[in-house]
Design an enzyme around this catalytic site. Structure first.
Site, PDB file in Angstrom:
ATOM      1  N   HIS A   1      16.557   6.959 -14.243  1.00 51.93           N
ATOM      2  CA  HIS A   1      15.171   7.084 -13.796  1.00 51.93           C
ATOM      3  C   HIS A   1      15.027   7.964 -12.559  1.00 51.93           C
ATOM      4  O   HIS A   1      13.912   8.342 -12.176  1.00 51.93           O
ATOM      5  CB  HIS A   1      14.584   5.696 -13.507  1.00 51.93           C
ATOM      6  CG  HIS A   1      13.157   5.564 -13.937  1.00 51.93           C
ATOM      7  ND1 HIS A   1      12.251   6.603 -13.862  1.00 51.93           N
ATOM      8  CD2 HIS A   1      12.460   4.504 -14.439  1.00 51.93           C
ATOM      9  CE1 HIS A   1      11.071   6.190 -14.294  1.00 51.93           C
ATOM     10  NE2 HIS A   1      11.167   4.929 -14.663  1.00 51.93           N
TER      11      HIS A   1
ATOM     12  N   ASP B   1      11.780  10.793 -16.275  1.00 55.23           N
ATOM     13  CA  ASP B   1      10.640   9.880 -16.240  1.00 55.23           C
ATOM     14  C   ASP B   1      10.449   9.220 -17.609  1.00 55.23           C
ATOM     15  O   ASP B   1      10.863   9.760 -18.647  1.00 55.23           O
ATOM     16  CB  ASP B   1       9.363  10.627 -15.866  1.00 55.23           C
ATOM     17  CG  ASP B   1       9.412  11.169 -14.443  1.00 55.23           C
ATOM     18  OD1 ASP B   1      10.099  10.553 -13.606  1.00 55.23           O
ATOM     19  OD2 ASP B   1       8.776  12.210 -14.183  1.00 55.23           O
TER      20      ASP B   1
END
Length: 431
Positions: free
Chosen positions: A403, A407
């Protein structure tokens, strides 16, 4: 008689030490020149070590799980020839094969507990303790085990338990730990049988070494450093499965196609629009490298643990070429013949459990990559098509991402692009 010290040669660029994962000889046992004596594991591969001389083993460097530095003594052999002649001949051979590593360099010996008698000479000046040599194994024991297909871990366990592998029945093409368990549990050579009730087993402490230790360290580092998230999407592969069946029915001498080559083609075709997926993150330097070529890691289960051989330039291969390379690399990994360069340099990894794939998986990223893709098993279920209910073959596809780099929207969009290709498979073959 003469004593020769076999020192661990340079077995990989930049490797300072290697771990002992299996011994194939014991103190007191005779070895022949070029006979396999040990399996040594580096960060990249397991290497079989062969004795450069013939003679009787008098010392070994440590136990399974110990680390041995490059150039340190691995084994001492009492040879039949003249010490100077043997040392000179082997030194020339080792120097030719491993420039910069001397065969009999004068260094303190790390060999443990088994040594030279008083007044005897050695190529190593380290102090030693005199100990009686154990009797060699019977001819039907350790030497027969070399002709049985089994991993180094299975051989080591059998040796520790005193089991002759030649007497153990294998359920598959090679002996596994489960075969040893069955042998210990059901009669030890008297014919196996299924008991009416299960029997309790003794607790078995298992030292975490070799490939298992590497996996543990890598997975722990990955989970500590990477904030994972997983996205799962359902894909209708009914049409793709029909196409795959037709291609296999007319494949001729080409390899049989599984789902994996089609998935890899879909992965590679969508990467140009989602370059953040095919990337590696150097978190210490704070640099993300988006790779133009797809070097696809293929998580492969072996007797020694999970290995990840790499399909180089997967974007340039068609489904038949991918199927061939998948088979070759998987076989090399499972038989311990994969080269170090075939086990490193991946930019993206696929992990599949095949028919054991379950409904969904949350795979752990192969650091320093930023994504890993996991297809799950194909199941047949009824679905609605307009007002009709039809049978469909469905497969969930999982992707875990870093992450910090990827995204959630990007991961979901990427999987949707892969889904479109797999649900309309003719697009996989369109230019």
């Amino acid at each position: 008689m003469a004593r020769f010290t076999f020192r661990l040669p340079d077995i990989g660029e930049g490797i300072a030490e290697a771990e002992i994962v299996a011994w194939h000889v014991r103190v007191g046992e005779r070895v022949e020149e070029d006979q396999q004596v040990a399996d040594m594991m580096t960060d990249k591969a397991t290497v079989e070590m062969e004795s450069p001389v013939s003679g009787v083993v008098v010392e070994l460097a440590g136990e399974v799980g110990d680390q041995v530095a490059i150039g340190s003594a691995l084994m001492v052999v009492e040879t039949d020839g003249d010490e100077a002649a043997v040392s000179e001949e082997v030194e020339e051979q080792v120097e030719a094969e491993n420039p910069g590593v001397e065969a009999a360099e004068e260094k303190p010996s790390p060999l443990q507990g088994r040594g030279l008698g008083e007044g005897e000479s050695s190529s190593s000046p380290a102090p030693v303790v005199q100990a009686p040599l154990p009797s060699p194994l019977p001819a039907s024991g350790e030497r027969e085990q070399k002709h049985v297909l089994a991993s180094p871990a299975v051989r080591a366990r059998a040796r520790d338990l005193g089991i002759d592998l030649a007497a153990v029945k294998a359920e598959g093409d090679r002996l596994r730990h489960s075969d040893l368990d069955a042998y210990l549990r059901y009669g030890q050579g008297q014919g196996y049988h299924v008991p009416h009730a299960s029997r309790a087993r003794e607790d078995e402490p298992v030292k975490v070494i070799g490939m298992r230790r590497r996996i543990a360290e890598n997975m722990a580092a990955s989970k500590r450093a990477i904030p994972h998230f997983t996205y799962v999407e359902e894909i209708d592969v009914t049409t793709l499965e029909a196409m795959r069946g037709d291609l296999n029915a007319n494949r001729g001498n080409r390899p049989k196609l599984t789902m994996l080559p089609f998935l890899i083609v879909a992965i590679c075709r969508t990467i140009p629009d989602f370059p953040m997926i095919n990337a590696r993150y150097d978190d210490e330097a704070g640099v993300v490298t988006r790779h133009g070529r797809v070097h696809l890691g293929m998580a492969t289960q072996t007797d020694a643990g999970l290995m990840v051989p790499v399909i180089r330039d997967a974007q340039d291969r068609n489904v038949w070429q991918l199927a061939s390379e998948i088979g070759r690399l998987a076989d090399a990994a499972r038989t311990g013949k994969a080269k170090s360069e075939e086990l490193s340099g991946s930019t993206l990894t696929v992990t599949s459990l095949g028919p054991l794939g379950g409904i969904a998986t949350t795979p752990v990223i192969n650091r320093p990559e930023v994504a890993i893709i996991g297809p799950n098993k194909i199941v047949e279920r009824p679905i609605f098509q307009g007002d009709e209910i039809v049978r469909a073959k469905l497969m969930n596809l999982s992707i875990s991402c870093d992450h910090r780099v990827v995204d959630g929207w990007d991961a979901a969009s990427y999987v949707q692009a892969v889904k479109k290709l797999l649900e309309t498979p003719v697009l996989l073959f369109a230019d």
